[in-house]
Design a protein around this motif. Structure first.
Motif, PDB file in Angstrom:
ATOM      1  N   HIS A 115      -0.162  -5.714   0.770  1.00  0.00           N
ATOM      2  CA  HIS A 115       0.865  -4.843   1.343  1.00  0.00           C
ATOM      3  C   HIS A 115       1.532  -4.109   0.186  1.00  0.00           C
ATOM      4  O   HIS A 115       1.682  -4.677  -0.908  1.00  0.00           O
ATOM      5  CB  HIS A 115       1.901  -5.660   2.119  1.00  0.00           C
ATOM      6  N   THR A 117       4.452  -3.635  -0.567  1.00  0.00           N
ATOM      7  CA  THR A 117       5.637  -4.297  -1.116  1.00  0.00           C
ATOM      8  C   THR A 117       5.291  -5.520  -1.959  1.00  0.00           C
ATOM      9  O   THR A 117       6.189  -6.108  -2.566  1.00  0.00           O
ATOM     10  CB  THR A 117       6.588  -4.734   0.015  1.00  0.00           C
ATOM     11  N   MET A 118       4.017  -5.888  -1.993  1.00  0.00           N
ATOM     12  CA  MET A 118       3.602  -7.085  -2.721  1.00  0.00           C
ATOM     13  C   MET A 118       2.866  -6.687  -3.992  1.00  0.00           C
ATOM     14  O   MET A 118       1.966  -5.840  -3.960  1.00  0.00           O
ATOM     15  CB  MET A 118       2.708  -7.966  -1.845  1.00  0.00           C
TER      16      MET A 118
END
Length: 218
Positions: A115, A117-118
């Motif tokens: 993702h 955000t990771m």
């Protein structure tokens, strides 16, 4: 060469009394997989690919045992066990080395995106003896080589079935076996593997399911 499948992403290769283990993680039978190992290859830092305590115990018990891993993983192991620091070696994309008498080439460099955000961590795919390719957590197609035996990560938070099938078709190895399968139940695994087997066969790939602990000569 004898290939033994352990749970999830861990496999063991044996030839002429030499034993190489790849990705002994927390979902795998790590102690059994590491029994008698001469070398260990780690693709990346996630716990389902490296169960650090038994790996460190194996290093302490056998001064001849070596671990090859991306620099960050290797540094963490050396910090945890300074006495065994000389047994832990960095690996990087493009590297070639020998581990337990097996010729190893490194491909890739990055874990597949889970993702935005990771953070993306380092990940290596390993080609062993110009035959067995373990991609870790990526679908990187190794360039400039022919793969004889492909280990296929059939399910992950970062993949979908069409991408896995395209990976199998792109590598086009004559033999393929599943890895990274511990998060699927029997129904899900059968569904995914049926697509891999059917479409892979049309492109000359013979896919076979291996149960944990099952071995095959390649």
């Amino acid at each position: 060469m004898l290939l033994t499948k352990f749970t999830h992403a861990c496999v063991r290769l044996e030839q002429d009394g030499r034993l190489l283990v790849l990705d002994p993680g927390i979902f795998s039978e790590t102690a059994t997989a590491l029994d008698g190992a001469n070398a260990i290859l780690i693709t990346h830092e996630h716990a389902d690919h490296i169960d650090a305590p038994p790996v460190l115990s194996a290093l302490a018990a056998n001064p001849a045992l070596t671990v090859h891993a991306p620099a960050g993983v290797a540094a963490s192991l050396r910090d945890a066990a300074p006495e065994q620091a000389g047994q832990v070696l960095d690996a990087a994309p493009g590297d070639r080395f020998t581990a337990a008498g097996f010729a190893v080439q490194c491909f890739g460099g990055q874990h597949a995106l889970i993702h935005p955000t990771m953070p993306i961590v380092a990940n290596l795919g390993y080609l062993i003896d110009d035959d067995v390719y373990h991609p870790g957590d990526s679908l990187i197609v190794p360039d400039g080589v022919s793969v004889g035996t492909l280990l296929v990560p059939v399910h992950a938070p970062w993949s979908k079935v069409s991408e896995v099938v395209d990976f199998v078709v792109s590598v086009r190895a004559p033999r393929a076996f599943q890895i990274h399968d511990a998060l699927l139940n029997e129904r899900g695994l059968g569904f995914t593997e049926s697509h891999i087997a059917r479409i892979g066969e049309a492109h000359g790939v013979k896919f076979r399911h291996l149960n944990p602990g099952e071995s095959v000569d390649i």
